[in-house]
Design an enzyme around this catalytic site. Structure first.
Site, PDB file in Angstrom:
ATOM      1  N   SER A   1      36.583  29.078  32.805  1.00 19.58           N
ATOM      2  CA  SER A   1      37.358  27.998  32.177  1.00 19.58           C
ATOM      3  C   SER A   1      38.357  28.494  31.129  1.00 19.58           C
ATOM      4  O   SER A   1      38.556  27.842  30.099  1.00 19.58           O
ATOM      5  CB  SER A   1      36.417  26.944  31.589  1.00 19.58           C
ATOM      6  OG  SER A   1      35.669  26.331  32.627  1.00 19.58           O
TER       7      SER A   1
ATOM      8  N   GLU B   1      31.374  36.626  33.348  1.00 22.88           N
ATOM      9  CA  GLU B   1      31.656  35.236  33.696  1.00 22.88           C
ATOM     10  C   GLU B   1      30.354  34.438  33.694  1.00 22.88           C
ATOM     11  O   GLU B   1      29.615  34.461  34.701  1.00 22.88           O
ATOM     12  CB  GLU B   1      32.284  35.147  35.092  1.00 22.88           C
ATOM     13  CG  GLU B   1      33.572  35.919  35.244  1.00 22.88           C
ATOM     14  CD  GLU B   1      34.404  35.370  36.384  1.00 22.88           C
ATOM     15  OE1 GLU B   1      35.515  34.931  36.128  1.00 22.88           O
ATOM     16  OE2 GLU B   1      33.909  35.356  37.531  1.00 22.88           O
TER      17      GLU B   1
ATOM     18  N   GLU C   1      30.047  33.224  42.732  1.00 24.88           N
ATOM     19  CA  GLU C   1      30.066  32.349  43.913  1.00 24.88           C
ATOM     20  C   GLU C   1      29.601  33.110  45.153  1.00 24.88           C
ATOM     21  O   GLU C   1      28.961  32.546  46.040  1.00 24.88           O
ATOM     22  CB  GLU C   1      31.473  31.750  44.094  1.00 24.88           C
ATOM     23  CG  GLU C   1      31.736  30.686  43.027  1.00 24.88           C
ATOM     24  CD  GLU C   1      33.188  30.441  42.694  1.00 24.88           C
ATOM     25  OE1 GLU C   1      34.073  30.924  43.423  1.00 24.88           O
ATOM     26  OE2 GLU C   1      33.444  29.761  41.683  1.00 24.88           O
TER      27      GLU C   1
ATOM     28  N   GLY D   1      34.669  26.987  36.290  1.00 23.12           N
ATOM     29  CA  GLY D   1      35.154  25.741  36.876  1.00 23.12           C
ATOM     30  C   GLY D   1      34.601  24.478  36.214  1.00 23.12           C
ATOM     31  O   GLY D   1      34.803  23.373  36.723  1.00 23.12           O
TER      32      GLY D   1
ATOM     33  N   GLY E   1      40.223  31.494  37.167  1.00 27.62           N
ATOM     34  CA  GLY E   1      40.171  30.796  38.445  1.00 27.62           C
ATOM     35  C   GLY E   1      41.207  29.693  38.513  1.00 27.62           C
ATOM     36  O   GLY E   1      42.396  29.922  38.744  1.00 27.62           O
ATOM     37  N   GLY E   2      40.783  28.472  38.256  1.00 22.62           N
ATOM     38  CA  GLY E   2      41.630  27.285  38.419  1.00 22.62           C
ATOM     39  C   GLY E   2      42.995  27.396  37.757  1.00 22.62           C
ATOM     40  O   GLY E   2      44.016  27.010  38.353  1.00 22.62           O
TER      41      GLY E   2
ATOM     42  N   ASN F   1      42.071  34.663  40.066  1.00 25.44           N
ATOM     43  CA  ASN F   1      41.250  34.595  41.273  1.00 25.44           C
ATOM     44  C   ASN F   1      41.540  33.252  41.953  1.00 25.44           C
ATOM     45  O   ASN F   1      41.096  32.220  41.483  1.00 25.44           O
ATOM     46  CB  ASN F   1      39.765  34.702  40.870  1.00 25.44           C
ATOM     47  CG  ASN F   1      38.820  34.455  42.030  1.00 25.44           C
ATOM     48  OD1 ASN F   1      39.235  34.468  43.190  1.00 25.44           O
ATOM     49  ND2 ASN F   1      37.556  34.246  41.715  1.00 25.44           N
ATOM     50  N   TRP F   2      42.308  33.314  43.010  1.00 25.37           N
ATOM     51  CA  TRP F   2      42.701  32.063  43.691  1.00 25.37           C
ATOM     52  C   TRP F   2      41.570  31.494  44.536  1.00 25.37           C
ATOM     53  O   TRP F   2      41.691  30.395  45.066  1.00 25.37           O
ATOM     54  CB  TRP F   2      43.944  32.306  44.559  1.00 25.37           C
ATOM     55  CG  TRP F   2      45.231  32.330  43.779  1.00 25.37           C
ATOM     56  CD1 TRP F   2      45.368  32.356  42.420  1.00 25.37           C
ATOM     57  CD2 TRP F   2      46.563  32.287  44.311  1.00 25.37           C
ATOM     58  NE1 TRP F   2      46.698  32.336  42.070  1.00 25.37           N
ATOM     59  CE2 TRP F   2      47.458  32.295  43.219  1.00 25.37           C
ATOM     60  CE3 TRP F   2      47.097  32.254  45.598  1.00 25.37           C
ATOM     61  CZ2 TRP F   2      48.850  32.268  43.366  1.00 25.37           C
ATOM     62  CZ3 TRP F   2      48.480  32.228  45.760  1.00 25.37           C
ATOM     63  CH2 TRP F   2      49.342  32.237  44.646  1.00 25.37           C
TER      64      TRP F   2
HETATM   65  C1  PEP Z   1      36.314  32.449  38.299  1.00 27.73           C
HETATM   66  O1  PEP Z   1      35.775  31.881  39.227  1.00 27.73           O
HETATM   67  O2  PEP Z   1      36.480  33.675  38.346  1.00 27.73           O
HETATM   68  C2  PEP Z   1      36.733  31.651  37.166  1.00 27.73           C
HETATM   69  C3  PEP Z   1      36.820  32.226  36.019  1.00 27.73           C
HETATM   70  O3  PEP Z   1      37.014  30.306  37.413  1.00 27.73           O
HETATM   71  P1  PEP Z   1      37.589  29.220  36.382  1.00 27.73           P
HETATM   72  O4  PEP Z   1      38.637  29.900  35.536  1.00 27.73           O
HETATM   73  O5  PEP Z   1      38.133  28.135  37.225  1.00 27.73           O
HETATM   74  O6  PEP Z   1      36.435  28.794  35.529  1.00 27.73           O
END
Ligand code: PEP
Length: 252
Positions: free
Chosen positions: A214, A168, A100, A174, A235-236, A12-13
């Site tokens: 994360s 999640e 989010e 994040g 995400g990141g 997920n960008w």
């Molecule tokens: C996300 O927002 O879907 C996510 C899992 O972010 P991150 O991996 O950065 O925690």
């Protein structure tokens, strides 16, 4: 590692990604060449580069998804994008109910359900996100909250072909924090029970359950090995091909 349900590692960008970022898709496609990874791979870039991302992924195993859709397919909704539009751009899936969006836009389970139904009606896979806040976890409400979100966000007609559920925890997104493998397994096994009792073993047992929050190359293998975890929503660490590939390697 279990290969049923078929695992999915999806990136997920979020609000990151311009034309120059397509290089990461080319790089990832190259890295995946010839390797035997027992999972599907997807990148969900900003909608403005879905078509170009699809082109960049051409000939590779990388699928392209979107990050949100409207409940309607067309009409007077300035700034919104429908599942039909996303499909036309080249998406095969769409994330709905990300925490989010639930937080920034006040999205409710009922709205998420309608978005998932809109995705299904266009033949898109709906990646339905659920997750508890830190306060809810501390209050011992996690399983109850997740059950409510799962039941409230899944439209009629969900099956393994059109639906993926991503657990999640909001506090893990994040933040660099993750639940323990046991905590992840507990929630995923709970979701599995909920959806098999609602949809039956044949359908509920085959819907992929992703963990997100994360996930990194250093923790992917142990998180992906937890009971009832069928992949990751990242995400990141999905923004750079090297990191994302490091996560996919959990399925080597
Ligand atoms: C996300 O927002 O879907 C996510 C899992 O972010 P991150 O991996 O950065 O925690």
């Amino acid at each position: 590692m279990a290969n049923s349900p078929r695992p999915l590692v999806a990136g997920n960008w979020k609000m990151n990604g311009v034309n120059a970022s397509l290089d990461e898709i080319y790089k990832l496609a190259d890295k995946l060449k010839g390797g035997a990874y027992d999972c599907n791979v997807m990148i969900c870039p900003p909608a403005t580069i879905i078509r170009a991302a699809k082109k960049a992924a051409d000939g590779s195993r990388i699928e392209i998804g979107a990050q949100d859709c409207h409940t309607q397919q067309s009409g007077a909704h300035t700034g919104d994008l429908s599942a039909a539009i996303l499909k036309d751009a080249g998406a095969s899936a769409v994330i709905v109910g990300h925490s989010e969006r639930r937080a920034d836009h006040g999205e409710t389970d009922e709205l998420v359900k309608q978005k998932a139904a809109a995705a299904h009606s266009q033949g898109l896979v709906a990646i339905i996100c659920v997750g508890e806040t830190l306060e809810q976890r501390k209050a011992g409400e996690t399983l109850e909250v997740i059950s409510g979100q799962v039941a409230g966000s899944m439209p009629e007609g969900c099956n393994a072909q059109n639906t993926v559920i991503a657990y999640e925890p909001v506090w893990a997104i994040g933040s660099g924090l993750t639940p323990t493998v046991e905590e992840v397994a507990e929630v995923h096994t709970h979701i599995r029970k909920d959806i098999t009792s609602a949809l039956g073993d044949a359908i509920g047992g085959e819907i992929a359950l992703l963990y997100g929050g994360s996930v990194k190359p250093t923790n992917a293998e142990e998180l992906m090995a937890a009971a009832n975890v069928n992949g990751a929503l990242v995400g990141g660490a999905s923004l750079k091909a090297d990191d994302f590939f490091g996560i996919i390697q959990a399925y080597e």
